[in-house]
Design a protein around this motif. Structure first.
Motif, mmCIF file in Angstrom:
data_model
loop_
_atom_site.group_PDB
_atom_site.id
_atom_site.type_symbol
_atom_site.label_atom_id
_atom_site.label_comp_id
_atom_site.label_asym_id
_atom_site.label_seq_id
_atom_site.Cartn_x
_atom_site.Cartn_y
_atom_site.Cartn_z
ATOM 1 N N SER A 154 -159.719 -39.703 -25.964
ATOM 2 C CA SER A 154 -160.871 -40.250 -25.461
ATOM 3 C C SER A 154 -160.763 -41.843 -25.639
ATOM 4 C CB SER A 154 -162.024 -39.622 -26.356
ATOM 5 O OG SER A 154 -163.357 -40.581 -26.398
ATOM 6 N N LEU A 155 -161.459 -42.315 -24.810
ATOM 7 C CA LEU A 155 -161.707 -43.726 -24.699
ATOM 8 C C LEU A 155 -162.540 -44.342 -25.892
ATOM 9 C CD1 LEU A 155 -161.751 -45.571 -21.263
ATOM 10 C CD2 LEU A 155 -159.854 -45.122 -22.773
ATOM 11 N N ILE A 156 -163.118 -43.572 -26.529
ATOM 12 C CA ILE A 156 -164.169 -43.989 -27.793
ATOM 13 C C ILE A 156 -163.368 -43.394 -29.006
ATOM 14 C CG2 ILE A 156 -166.142 -43.896 -26.531
ATOM 15 C CD1 ILE A 156 -167.146 -41.475 -28.321
ATOM 16 N N ASP A 157 -162.016 -42.872 -28.763
ATOM 17 C CA ASP A 157 -161.351 -42.610 -30.172
ATOM 18 C C ASP A 157 -160.811 -44.039 -30.547
ATOM 19 O OD1 ASP A 157 -159.804 -41.838 -31.960
ATOM 20 O OD2 ASP A 157 -158.140 -40.620 -30.958
ATOM 21 N N THR A 158 -161.727 -44.865 -30.753
ATOM 22 C CA THR A 158 -161.291 -46.302 -31.133
ATOM 23 C C THR A 158 -162.233 -46.703 -32.029
ATOM 24 O OG1 THR A 158 -160.582 -48.411 -30.128
ATOM 25 C CG2 THR A 158 -162.620 -47.529 -29.210
ATOM 26 N N ASP A 159 -162.027 -48.127 -32.685
ATOM 27 C CA ASP A 159 -162.943 -48.755 -33.769
ATOM 28 C C ASP A 159 -164.263 -49.195 -33.100
ATOM 29 O OD1 ASP A 159 -161.440 -48.189 -35.899
ATOM 30 O OD2 ASP A 159 -160.218 -49.856 -35.842
ATOM 31 N N PHE A 160 -165.413 -48.993 -33.555
ATOM 32 C CA PHE A 160 -166.708 -49.479 -33.046
ATOM 33 C C PHE A 160 -166.720 -50.917 -32.803
ATOM 34 C CE2 PHE A 160 -171.256 -50.423 -34.207
ATOM 35 C CZ PHE A 160 -171.752 -50.197 -32.880
ATOM 36 N N TYR A 161 -166.060 -51.766 -33.667
ATOM 37 C CA TYR A 161 -166.052 -53.131 -33.519
ATOM 38 C C TYR A 161 -165.445 -53.390 -32.090
ATOM 39 C CZ TYR A 161 -161.499 -54.451 -35.717
ATOM 40 O OH TYR A 161 -160.107 -54.626 -36.192
ATOM 41 N N LYS A 162 -164.406 -52.648 -31.506
ATOM 42 C CA LYS A 162 -163.955 -53.132 -30.345
ATOM 43 C C LYS A 162 -164.880 -53.121 -29.305
ATOM 44 C CE LYS A 162 -159.475 -54.285 -30.730
ATOM 45 N NZ LYS A 162 -158.833 -55.346 -29.989
#
Lengths: 430, 430
Positions: free
Chosen positions: A21-29
Motif C-alpha cells: 500500500s502507498l500508505i504503508d509509510t510514515d505519516f510525516y511523509k
C-alpha cells in the motif's frame, strides 16, 4: 476444513510483496509531501540509499532480481478508495480534513517514479530522481524493502520450528520491553519503526502488543496503514529533508542561513497545534535556536533526533526559558536510538519539567539482536536521503558528526554559515 | 477470505474437548491393557486421583461442571476406524500386528466406564471402578484433563498478546532445551509427557520441535495419537499398576513375594525384544533384582523410575554383571523427574557402559515454571493409581519413600516381604 479458494489464490502470487500500500509509510511523509506539493512541487530532487553499516554487504545478501520485483511492485501501487477515504475523512491530531482536496487528488493519481539500481562494492546503489513530492515517497518503502529482504535472506533455510522459536524469542523480547515500560508513570510513546522494521507483519505485531500492554501510554504509530487498520492515531511531524532541500536551493550564504527557518514558516502556514514541532539539529541545534526568530519559541515542541538526547532537551528547555516561554507547557519528542533503559532514564529526567514523548523506532520493530548466529538479523544503519536538489548537493550536519553527510567542501561551508563548532561524536547504531 | 462454514461449525461446539480420541493416551497403557485383557480381564479395580501437591486446590481452581463435561465427553469417545486401522496395521517396535484381533475387537467396542466425582477439602476425589482393562484406560486422559483445566483456569482473563507472549516464552524454553540436547552425542530420547502435559496442542508442538531439532536423537512419543498423526514411533513398555494389582491379588506372603515376577512372566508371553524392559522399583529395586529368576537377566533392559537415577543404573549394571550378562548390550531407560541437565549428566555417566535411553515427561510438555505470576502454571504432582483390586488395597513402595502409597499396615507388610531396608527420601516434584 481447508479453504480451497484461499490456497489457490495464494498460489497465484508471483512474489510475496513487502509493501502492499502507498500508505504503508510514515505519516510525516504525507504531511511533508502536502507542504512540498504546495511550495516546491517542481523542485527536482535525488534520493539515494546509504548503508552506513558497510560490513553488511547488501548486494551479496539480497538477490537483485528479488529486489527489482519488490521495487517494481511498489511502482504498481496506487491509493485505494478506502485509503483515500481514510486520509480525507479521518481526524489527525484532532483535526478533520488535514489533507487538502488538491493534494488528495494529486495523491490519488500518483504512481511512484522510476528507480535506478546498480551494484558497487557489495552494496546496492539505489537512486530515485524526479519531482520532490513524488520522489520523497520512495524513502520509507525503499528502506523497508531492503531491511525485509535482508531478513528474508538470513531466514532462508531455517526449519519451521526454528523459525517459530525465533519469533517466539523476538516476541518475548518485545514483551519484556512492554512490561518494563508499563511501570513508567505518565509515559507517552509512539511507534516510529516503519523504515527499519523487520517486516510489516512484525511491526503490526509490535504495535498491537504495545496497544494491549501499554494501553493509554501507547499514543499511536507513524505507520498510516497500521493506524488505519488498527484504528490508532497516526503520529509524526517533519524531517530533515525539508531543511536539507531548502538549504541546497539557497542561492547565497544569507539565504542559506535563513533556509531552516523558511521551512518552518512554510510549515506554520500548513499545520498548527502539536504538529508545530521543531527539528532543530539539521545544522546544529545550538546555533539554530540561538538565531531562531521569536515566533518559533511559540511553537509546541522540539524533536531531539541526534546527539546526546538529555543534552538536547536541556538546550531546548534553556532556550524556551530565555525566550520567556514556560517549558512545562512544551513538548519534547525523543526519537533517536531509543531502547527501554534510555526511555526510562529520559522520562525520569524530564517528566514534570516538559511534556515528554517518545518516538520509538528500530529497537521496537527490529530488535532481533542476539537471536540468530553471527547476529545476522541485528538491525543496521540504512538511510535513504535527499542528496541533491535542482542539481545542488544537500548537506546534513546534525548534532553528531558521525551522521554528517554531503560533499566535504559544502560541509565546511555549512559549518561556517551555521556557526557549528566542536561536536561530540557518538556511535550510530541504528 | 473467511471460511464461513468453519466459523459456523466452531460455534456449534458446546465445549472445547481436551481429550478427543481414545488413543490420546500412552502407548504402554495399550500394551498393558492387552496383557490384562488376556490374563486378568475380570479383575475389579479402583483407580483414584491423588494430588500429591496439596497446596494446589484443584476443586477451587476448576469448575465442577466443566470437569464433568470433559469427563463425560471422554465417555462418549470410541475408537475411530482410522485409529483402529493404525493400531492393527502399524509396525510397533519393529513388529506388525502387535495387537491381537480379539483385543482389537474388544477395544473397538469399548466406551470408558462411569466415574465418581466428589469435592473434599478443596480437592477432587475422582474414582473409577470396574473391570481392570476398562478402568485402567481412564488414568492418562483423567490426568490430562485435570492438568489442562487447571491451566485454562489460570489463563482465563489474560489478554491476547499476553497469551501469545506466554506461549512464546514457553516455546523459547523448550527450544533452548532442544538446542542443549542436540549437542549430546548418541542421545536417544522420547516424549513421555502425555499425562502431565500443559495441553494436547502444546504436547504436539513440543514433539514436533523435538522432531525438527533433534532429528534421529528423538526416537518417538508415548502418545499414540501424536505418533499416528506425526508418523512417529509409539514408545512405552509397562508400569507399576501391573505389580501393584498382581500383588494385591496375592493370597499369602509367598504369592506376594512372587507376584512382581509373575507380572513379567505374563509379559514375556506377550512381548519380546525392546518391550522386555523391567520396571524393578515397585517394591524396592535392590530386593527385586537380588531375588529375580535368571530368565529376567536375559531381558533387554531396565527402566529407572524412582530414587537417585544414577544409583539405580549402577545397581542394574552390577546385577547384569553378577548374572553373567554384558551390560553394554543392555538398555537403561531413565524416566523420572528429568530435565536437560540431568539428562546430559546421566548420558555422560552411562554412555558406552549401557545403551541409554530417556523418557522425558513433565518438564518437556509442561515446563511453564516462572512464566506467570505466583508460578500458577508450574507443573505439580498429580497421579491416578490403582488403589484396590478385587477389594484389596494396593501398595507401592518405589525407591523413594515419598512416593510410597497404600495403607500403613500393608506398607509394613510389603516392606517385610520384599526385604526393603532404609531408603533415601527425595523430593517429588512432578
Amino acid at each position: 476444513m481447508i479453504d480451497i479458494a484461499t490456497r489457490v489464490w495464494n498460489r497465484q502470487w508471483k512474489i510475496d510483496p513487502i509493501i502492499r500500500s502507498l500508505i504503508d509509510t510514515d505519516f510525516y511523509k504525507l504531511l511533508m509531501c502536502q507542504s512540498v506539493f504546495r511550495n516546491n512541487a517542481d523542485t527536482q530532487v535525488t534520493f539515494s540509499l546509504i548503508n552506513r553499516s558497510k560490513h553488511i554487504k547488501l548486494a551479496e545478501l539480497i538477490d537483485e532480481g528479488e529486489l527489482r520485483e519488490q521495487l517494481d511492485h511498489i511502482r504498481s501501487l496506487s491509493l485505494t478508495r478506502g485509503e483515500s477515504t481514510w486520509l480525507r475523512g479521518n481526524t489527525f491530531y484532532g483535526k478533520r480534513q488535514m489533507f487538502r482536496s488538491d493534494f488528495m487528488e494529486w495523491f490519488e493519481g500518483l504512481r511512484l517514479p522510476p528507480y535506478q539500481l546498480e551494484k558497487r562494492d557489495g552494496q546496492y546503489e539505489l537512486t530515485f530522481k524526479g519531482a520532490w513530492p513524488e520522489v520523497m515517497l520512495w524513502e520509507v518503502p525503499a528502506l523497508a524493502v531492503l531491511m525485509e529482504l535482508r531478513g528474508r535472506a538470513v531466514l532462508k533455510g531455517m526449519g519451521k520450528f526454528e523459525l517459530q522459536v525465533l519469533y517466539a524469542r523476538a516476541m518475548t523480547k518485545v514483551w519484556q520491553k512492554v512490561e518494563a515500560l508499563r511501570e513508567v508513570p505518565d509515559l507517552r510513546i509512539a511507534d516510529f519503526g516503519t523504515r527499519r522494521r523487520h517486516s510489516y507483519l512484525w511491526q503490526d505485531w509490535c504495535v498491537q502488543a504495545m496497544q494491549e500492554g501499554l494501553k493509554d501510554k501507547f499514543v499511536g504509530t507513524s505507520n498510516c496503514m497500521i493506524a488505519m487498520r488498527r484504528e490508532l492515531e497516526a503520529i509524526g511531524t517533519n524531517a530533515h529533508e525539508l531543511p536539507m532541500v531548502y538549504s541546497a536551493l539557497a542561492e547565497d550564504d544569507a539565504t542559506l542561513r535563513d533556509a531552516p527557518y523558511k521551512v518552518l514558516s512554510d510549515w506554520q502556514d500548513e499545520y498548527d497545534g502539536n504538529l508545530r514541532v521543531i527539528l532543530p539539529d539539521t545544522y546544529g541545534t545550538t546555533g539554530f535556536l540561538k538565531d531562531a526568530p521569536d515566533w518559533l519559541a511559540g511553537w509546541t515542541g522540539i524533536r531531539v533526533d541526534s546527539g546526546d538526547p538529555a543534552t538536547g532537551a536541556e538546550i531546548a528547555i534553556n532556550w524556551w526559558k530565555s525566550r520567556g516561554e514556560d517549558p512545562t507547557q512544551k513538548l519534547v519528542i525523543f526519537s533517536d536510538g531509543l531502547d527501554v533503559q534510555k526511555i526510562i532514564e529520559l522520562q525520569r529526567q524530564f517528566v514534570g519539567r516538559v511534556r515528554v514523548s517518545f518516538g520509538w523506532g528500530t529497537l521496537l520493530t527490529n530488535d532481533f539482536r542476539g537471536l540468530v548466529s553471527n547476529d545476522a538479523l541485528s538491525p543496521f544503519s540504512l538511510v535513504c536521503k535527499a542528496v541533491s536538489a535542482n542539481g545542488k548537493a544537500t548537506v546534513k550536519l546534525s548534532d553528531n558528526p558521525n551522521k554528517a553527510m554531503g560533499p566535504a567542501s559544502e560541509i565546511d561551508r555549512y559549518k561556517r554559515v551555521f556557526g557549528v563548532g566542536e561536536q561530540e561524536a557518538l556511535d550510530v547504531r541504528v
